[in-house]
Design a protein around this motif. Structure first.
Motif, mmCIF file in Angstrom:
data_model
loop_
_atom_site.group_PDB
_atom_site.id
_atom_site.type_symbol
_atom_site.label_atom_id
_atom_site.label_comp_id
_atom_site.label_asym_id
_atom_site.label_seq_id
_atom_site.Cartn_x
_atom_site.Cartn_y
_atom_site.Cartn_z
ATOM 1 N N ARG A 200 9.009 6.301 -1.834
ATOM 2 C CA ARG A 200 8.905 5.815 -0.446
ATOM 3 C C ARG A 200 7.529 6.145 0.119
ATOM 4 N NH1 ARG A 200 13.663 9.410 1.776
ATOM 5 N NH2 ARG A 200 13.110 11.269 0.649
ATOM 6 N N GLN A 201 7.202 5.476 1.189
ATOM 7 C CA GLN A 201 5.866 5.597 1.774
ATOM 8 C C GLN A 201 5.537 7.040 2.130
ATOM 9 O OE1 GLN A 201 5.252 2.677 4.781
ATOM 10 N NE2 GLN A 201 3.070 2.883 4.701
ATOM 11 N N PRO A 202 4.317 7.486 1.780
ATOM 12 C CA PRO A 202 3.928 8.871 2.078
ATOM 13 C C PRO A 202 3.606 9.067 3.556
ATOM 14 C CG PRO A 202 2.086 7.694 1.114
ATOM 15 C CD PRO A 202 3.266 6.744 1.091
ATOM 16 N N THR A 203 3.527 10.337 3.929
ATOM 17 C CA THR A 203 3.101 10.650 5.289
ATOM 18 C C THR A 203 1.622 10.285 5.426
ATOM 19 O OG1 THR A 203 2.606 12.905 4.619
ATOM 20 C CG2 THR A 203 4.768 12.516 5.573
ATOM 21 N N PRO A 204 1.179 9.933 6.618
ATOM 22 C CA PRO A 204 -0.223 9.541 6.814
ATOM 23 C C PRO A 204 -1.200 10.664 6.471
ATOM 24 C CG PRO A 204 1.121 8.958 8.731
ATOM 25 C CD PRO A 204 1.975 9.814 7.842
ATOM 26 N N VAL A 205 -2.359 10.283 5.984
ATOM 27 C CA VAL A 205 -3.434 11.225 5.670
ATOM 28 C C VAL A 205 -4.722 10.709 6.304
ATOM 29 C CG1 VAL A 205 -2.415 12.110 3.541
ATOM 30 C CG2 VAL A 205 -3.848 10.064 3.456
ATOM 31 N N ALA A 206 -5.729 11.578 6.355
ATOM 32 C CA ALA A 206 -6.987 11.254 7.033
ATOM 33 C C ALA A 206 -7.955 10.464 6.158
ATOM 34 C CB ALA A 206 -7.658 12.544 7.521
ATOM 35 N N TRP A 207 -7.652 10.252 4.892
ATOM 36 C CA TRP A 207 -8.558 9.562 3.973
ATOM 37 C C TRP A 207 -7.934 8.251 3.504
ATOM 38 C CZ3 TRP A 207 -6.791 14.545 3.458
ATOM 39 C CH2 TRP A 207 -5.675 14.713 2.653
ATOM 40 N N GLU A 208 -8.771 7.410 2.952
ATOM 41 C CA GLU A 208 -8.306 6.125 2.432
ATOM 42 C C GLU A 208 -7.344 6.369 1.268
ATOM 43 O OE1 GLU A 208 -10.074 1.960 0.630
ATOM 44 O OE2 GLU A 208 -11.465 3.570 1.144
ATOM 45 N N HIS A 209 -6.255 5.623 1.261
ATOM 46 C CA HIS A 209 -5.271 5.800 0.197
ATOM 47 C C HIS A 209 -4.480 4.522 -0.034
ATOM 48 C CE1 HIS A 209 -2.910 6.452 3.815
ATOM 49 N NE2 HIS A 209 -1.835 6.179 3.096
ATOM 50 N N ARG A 210 -3.832 4.466 -1.181
ATOM 51 C CA ARG A 210 -2.919 3.383 -1.525
ATOM 52 C C ARG A 210 -1.593 4.034 -1.912
ATOM 53 N NH1 ARG A 210 -6.848 1.295 -0.299
ATOM 54 N NH2 ARG A 210 -8.296 -0.115 -1.281
ATOM 55 N N TRP A 211 -0.520 3.366 -1.551
ATOM 56 C CA TRP A 211 0.807 3.813 -1.951
ATOM 57 C C TRP A 211 1.331 2.837 -2.984
ATOM 58 C CZ3 TRP A 211 5.564 1.503 0.445
ATOM 59 C CH2 TRP A 211 6.726 2.033 -0.137
ATOM 60 N N LEU A 212 1.758 3.372 -4.107
ATOM 61 C CA LEU A 212 2.413 2.576 -5.135
ATOM 62 C C LEU A 212 3.865 3.010 -5.200
ATOM 63 C CD1 LEU A 212 -0.328 2.795 -7.899
ATOM 64 C CD2 LEU A 212 0.144 0.845 -6.399
ATOM 65 N N ARG A 213 4.770 2.059 -5.046
ATOM 66 C CA ARG A 213 6.196 2.403 -5.136
ATOM 67 C C ARG A 213 6.503 2.742 -6.590
ATOM 68 N NH1 ARG A 213 10.338 1.638 -1.767
ATOM 69 N NH2 ARG A 213 9.192 0.098 -0.554
ATOM 70 N N TRP A 214 6.797 4.022 -6.796
ATOM 71 C CA TRP A 214 7.008 4.535 -8.147
ATOM 72 C C TRP A 214 8.033 5.660 -8.044
ATOM 73 C CZ3 TRP A 214 2.248 5.067 -11.799
ATOM 74 C CH2 TRP A 214 2.650 5.449 -13.084
ATOM 75 N N PRO A 215 9.322 5.334 -8.200
ATOM 76 C CA PRO A 215 10.368 6.358 -8.071
ATOM 77 C C PRO A 215 10.218 7.462 -9.116
ATOM 78 C CG PRO A 215 11.298 4.144 -8.002
ATOM 79 C CD PRO A 215 9.864 4.005 -8.437
ATOM 80 N N ASP A 216 10.684 8.651 -8.757
ATOM 81 C CA ASP A 216 10.604 9.827 -9.619
ATOM 82 C C ASP A 216 11.278 9.558 -10.971
ATOM 83 O OD1 ASP A 216 9.873 12.388 -10.265
ATOM 84 O OD2 ASP A 216 11.391 13.360 -9.009
ATOM 85 N N PHE A 217 10.633 9.973 -12.042
ATOM 86 C CA PHE A 217 11.084 9.833 -13.427
ATOM 87 C C PHE A 217 11.170 8.376 -13.900
ATOM 88 C CE2 PHE A 217 12.855 13.950 -12.111
ATOM 89 C CZ PHE A 217 12.243 14.754 -13.052
ATOM 90 N N ARG A 218 10.598 7.461 -13.163
ATOM 91 C CA ARG A 218 10.678 6.043 -13.513
ATOM 92 C C ARG A 218 9.282 5.493 -13.773
ATOM 93 N NH1 ARG A 218 16.140 3.986 -11.847
ATOM 94 N NH2 ARG A 218 17.168 5.996 -11.673
ATOM 95 N N LEU A 219 9.223 4.159 -13.710
ATOM 96 C CA LEU A 219 7.959 3.441 -13.842
ATOM 97 C C LEU A 219 7.648 2.745 -12.525
ATOM 98 C CD1 LEU A 219 8.420 1.934 -17.412
ATOM 99 C CD2 LEU A 219 7.049 3.917 -16.748
ATOM 100 N N PRO A 220 6.399 2.327 -12.331
ATOM 101 C CA PRO A 220 6.053 1.671 -11.067
ATOM 102 C C PRO A 220 6.836 0.377 -10.867
ATOM 103 C CG PRO A 220 4.219 1.571 -12.624
ATOM 104 C CD PRO A 220 5.262 2.427 -13.242
#
Length: 142
Positions: A45-65
């Motif tokens: 799930r989407q991460p908490t906001p951060v102060a730097w440029e970032h990308r979120w890839l939906r990739w569940p734990d122990f799985r594949l993207p």
């Protein structure tokens, strides 16, 4: 002023080309020192906001993207930016998904697919790339 990682900092992986990328666990506090300039966050799930440029890839734990094409593009971007930026790759525990992504960066950097997991386990974390399907993902990554 340097814009890359300190190679002795915790979690920093040196790729064969000399590029430095930091892997880390998001469940742990942000390490002291320099912050990333770009990050890939590999989470279900989407991460908490951060102060730097970032990308979120939906990739569940122990799985594949969830979207392998988007993941390949994001990993190529991270690898390219690591030439002169502080790139961070992170998931919850910093081993399985992060290790898999770091192994894919090693492939982009010239490590043969069948040796990339061993490279990351030797130079980043012994427990990196946790599942058989994560290892298979690296061996098939292009």
């Amino acid at each position: 002023m340097t814009t890359t990682w300190d190679p002795t900092a915790p979690g920093v992986l040196r790729l064969p080309s000399g590029r430095l990328v930091r892997g880390r666990a998001l469940r742990r506090p942000l390490p002291p020192g320099a912050q990333p300039t770009f990050a890939l966050y590999l989470l279900g799930r989407q991460p908490t906001p951060v102060a730097w440029e970032h990308r979120w890839l939906r990739w569940p734990d122990f799985r594949l993207p969830s979207d392998r094409t988007a993941t390949a593009h994001a990993l190529r971007e991270a690898w390219a930016r690591a030439v002169d930026e502080r790139v961070e790759i992170a998931c919850g525990g910093g081993k399985g998904r992060t290790g898999t992504a770091l192994a894919c960066l090693a492939v982009l950097d010239g490590v043969p697919n069948d040796q990339a997991v061993a490279y990351v386990r030797q130079h980043y974390a012994a427990g990196a790339v946790e599942t058989p399907w994560q290892r298979r993902f690296v061996t098939r990554f292009r």
